[in-house]
Enzyme design. Structure first.
Site, PDB file in Angstrom:
ATOM      1  CD1 TRP A 311      -3.018  -1.388   0.740  1.00 49.70           C
ATOM      2  CD2 TRP A 311      -1.481  -2.403   2.033  1.00 49.70           C
ATOM      3  NE1 TRP A 311      -3.483  -2.646   1.053  1.00 49.70           N
ATOM      4  CE2 TRP A 311      -2.572  -3.288   1.848  1.00 49.70           C
ATOM      5  CE3 TRP A 311      -0.410  -2.836   2.806  1.00 49.70           C
ATOM      6  CZ2 TRP A 311      -2.607  -4.571   2.399  1.00 49.70           C
ATOM      7  CZ3 TRP A 311      -0.431  -4.115   3.354  1.00 49.70           C
ATOM      8  CH2 TRP A 311      -1.522  -4.967   3.143  1.00 49.70           C
ATOM      9  CG  ASP A 312       3.972   4.315  -1.192  1.00 52.53           C
ATOM     10  OD1 ASP A 312       5.060   4.060  -0.653  1.00 52.53           O
ATOM     11  OD2 ASP A 312       3.750   5.379  -1.799  1.00 52.53           O
TER      12      ASP A 312
END
Length: 677
Positions: A311-312
């Site tokens: 998801w960064d």
């Protein structure tokens, strides 16, 4: 019994201040070595902050000397240091500039002559410099006091803090050029945050382009002898056993504990961000707070905040070192805020959570080849600072049958199972967005009142995986980031969910300052920061808040200062969160403010250069404010928020503007309905 305990805690906090090296200066990027962003100065208070005037403005000259297309690739995020009787900071092009603290006049300047053809992946950026005094050198020796900086073209530079002349005994004529792996282009790898200097060792991280490839450059942290530039150690945060990946780099600022000899790293996600099939497992020590022996690089402990990140949700904020009252006594801790809005509080010696952290089940069924973690860590004591779920029915729009409906369609069309919903070919809601929660500006901690302050952002990302067969020659829609993720079966697109009017699809506020009582595990107040004044037609100031990647400076005088995506420096009452004062800036100050005492007067300064990625106007200024002197009245650059009739008029104008918009939209809708009747 509670009041005596609070008084004791306050007394201990004051004693700590008296014994600390914080004094009246701002000698480190985060105020002190631990990034508390707290100043003991008390001259400016809630009672007199309305008397602040602009003391001076300094322009670097970049706006006049650089081509417009180059300036569009800059982010001026530097925080000045007050050292050696100078304010010292760096420009986005790594020019180091020393100013007179009282007048803003330039004292010296060093230009490393950064190439403007390299197109750095994370824009031309320099968040700050580091200061160090060599106690082995003579009092008047050259380079006894040094300024260190990492550059966009991966050099580490040491300068004499008094003159700006390179230190000849450091590396080759004052610089060390980092050896990097083969890069796709020169700007794929850069240094954007200030180094840390501890026990004679200079330590630097790196910033690396996201979502380009599976086998990306390693996120190696490098250490050098602060006197000679000789390499001391390297540390790759990512454990590579059975893993094909790079990154886990440290692009955000680091913290240090001089007494313990520890440096604290906020590590990022492995490559690529949104598909991890070739990096099975939790990917230790990515997405982690990592403590190393500063002199050797030896791993002391590591605490992971996200397992197998897709998801960064890397750690963007400097770990904040503090001594807190836990309810069972005072304890040295590391406070780590995150993009998700979590606040992890860890024991400084062991890395163990001070309060329980639960492993909770999270959504599964990722993309083909993905191997998600079945659980993720959730702090249980301090509540999340931002919402972590949004539904299609909970969107925002000025025009219900157009703006709101189109926002609703975007959210409804994507997979949306709450926090940690995996990326998908359908498209996935990532909320908070990958730049949400607390960003690189970090948190601030008041050691006397034991309160944590942080700026937060709220927005929605829609992340979509693009199968490799269709990724070749793929033309992303306007406003969408596109990452090839070469070596993975999917490329990706990422876009902020926005309405046709260019407004965020989630309901305001979009940016808030939050104050938290850590001991009680309670949010004390929230206050919106920023308006639409510098973006909306006719300068209409809707008080919706703006996204806040920058941080806060707090003072013993009872104030919290911050910039925003509009062109104001603001002061808030630290106890209540009430906005008290606004100081006009030439362009938005998307940097961390700082405060200092000079010749008996307290100043507050901030870099005002705008933010190219957010579409603000771009500038090249540093602006400082101080209290008006006798006979000197506050100018148009400075105003109190509660001026008579001000809020009423702003609301009246805003209401009229909305009515006009709705009337125009209704008229157009009626014309269209008649046309197709």
């Amino acid at each position: 019994m509670r009041k005596p305990v609070r008084l004791l805690a306050a007394f201990v906090g004051l004693c700590c201040l008296c014994l600390s090296s914080l004094a009246l200066a701002w000698e480190h990027w985060g105020g002190d070595r631990g990034g508390s962003r707290f100043s003991p100065l008390t001259q400016i208070t809630p009672g007199n902050v309305g008397n602040l005037v602009r003391a001076w403005e300094f322009r670097t000259g970049d706006l006049d000397s650089r081509a417009p297309e180059v300036m569009k690739r800059t982010k001026f995020q530097a925080t000045p240091l007050l050292v050696e009787d100078s304010l010292i900071f760096c420009s986005p092009f790594n020019e180091v500039i020393a100013l007179d603290p009282g007048s803003g006049a330039q004292k010296w300047r060093y230009d490393p002559k950064i190439s403007t053809s390299q197109r750095p992946a994370n824009r031309y950026n320099c968040r700050g410099v580091a200061y160090w005094v060599d106690d082995r050198a003579g009092a008047n020796a050259a380079c006894r006091a040094r300024i260190f900086m990492g550059t966009n073209d991966v050099r580490v530079i040491a300068l004499d803090a008094r003159t700006g002349i390179p230190c000849e005994d450091f590396g080759s004529h004052g610089e060390v050029r980092l050896a990097t792996p083969p890069l796709e282009w020169p700007g794929e790898f850069q240094i954007t945050s200030a180094p840390v200097i501890i026990r004679g060792v200079a330590i630097v991280g790196s910033s690396i382009a996201d979502n380009r490839r599976v086998e990306a450059p390693a996120g190696t942290v490098r250490a050098f002898d602060a006197r000679t530039g000789v390499a001391r150690w390297n540390f790759d945060p990512l454990v590579h056993s059975g893993v094909i990946a790079g990154h886990a780099n440290v692009w955000a600022p680091m913290s240090m504990d001089e007494d313990r000899g520890l440096v604290f790293l906020p590590t990022s996600s492995p490559s690529p961000d949104f598909w991890g099939g070739k990096r099975p497992g939790n990917n230790d020590h990515a997405n982690s707070v990592v403590a190393l022996r500063a002199e050797t690089g030896e791993l002391v402990w590591s605490f992971q905040t996200v397992h197998h990140d897709v998801w960064d949700y890397d750690l963007p904020a400097q770990p904040t070192l503090a001594r807190i009252d836990t309810g069972e006594g005072m304890r040295d801790v590391v406070i780590q805020p995150t993009k998700q809005g979590f606040v992890f509080v860890l024991d400084r010696d062991t890395g163990k959570p001070v309060w329980p952290v639960e492993e909770r089940s999270v959504p599964q069924s990722g993309a083909e080849g993905e191997q998600l973690s079945p659980t993720q860590p959730f702090p249980t004591h301090v509540p999340a600072l931002v919402p972590q779920r949004i539904s299609a029915d909970d969107v925002f729009g000025l025009i219900p049958f157009r703006d709101r409906s189109l926002c609703r369609e975007q959210i409804a069309a994507a997979r949306n199972d709450g926090l940690y919903t995996p990326p998908s070919t359908q498209g996935t809601v990532v909320y908070p967005m990958t730049g949400g929660g607390v960003n690189w500006g970090g948190a601030a901690f008041d050691p006397v009142n034991q309160i944590l302050y942080a700026n937060t952002s709220r927005a929605v990302h829609i992340v979509k995986l693009i199968p490799r067969a269709t990724a070749q020659g793929f033309n992303p829609p306007p406003g969408h980031d596109f990452g090839q993720q070469i070596g993975a079966p999917f490329a990706m697109t990422r876009a902020v969910a926005m309405s046709p009017l260019g407004l965020l699809c989630n309901k305001p506020p979009w940016g808030e300052m939050v104050a938290v009582d850590l001991k009680a595990g309670k949010v004390l107040w929230r206050s919106r920061v920023g308006t639409t004044e510098d973006r909306a037609p006719l300068g209409i100031a809707f008080g919706w808040g703006t996204p806040l990647v920058n941080g806060v400076a707090i003072t013993a005088g009872g104030l919290a200062f911050t910039g925003a995506m509009d062109a104001y420096l603001r002061a808030f009452d630290a106890r209540s969160g009430e906005e008290l004062w606004q100081g006009r800036l030439p362009v938005p100050g998307v940097a961390n403010p700082m405060t200092y005492l000079w010749q008996g007067e307290q100043y507050v300064a901030i870099g005002a250069g705008g933010h190219s990625e957010s579409g603000t106007t771009i500038g090249d200024s540093v602006v400082a404010f101080r209290l008006a002197r006798p006979g000197e009245a506050p100018s148009l650059w400075s105003r109190t928020v509660d001026r008579p009739g001000g809020r009423f008029m702003a609301k009246a104008i805003a209401f009229a503007f909305v009515v006009v918009l709705l009337a125009i939209a209704a008229w157009r809708w009626r014309r269209r309905a008649k046309r197709f009747a």
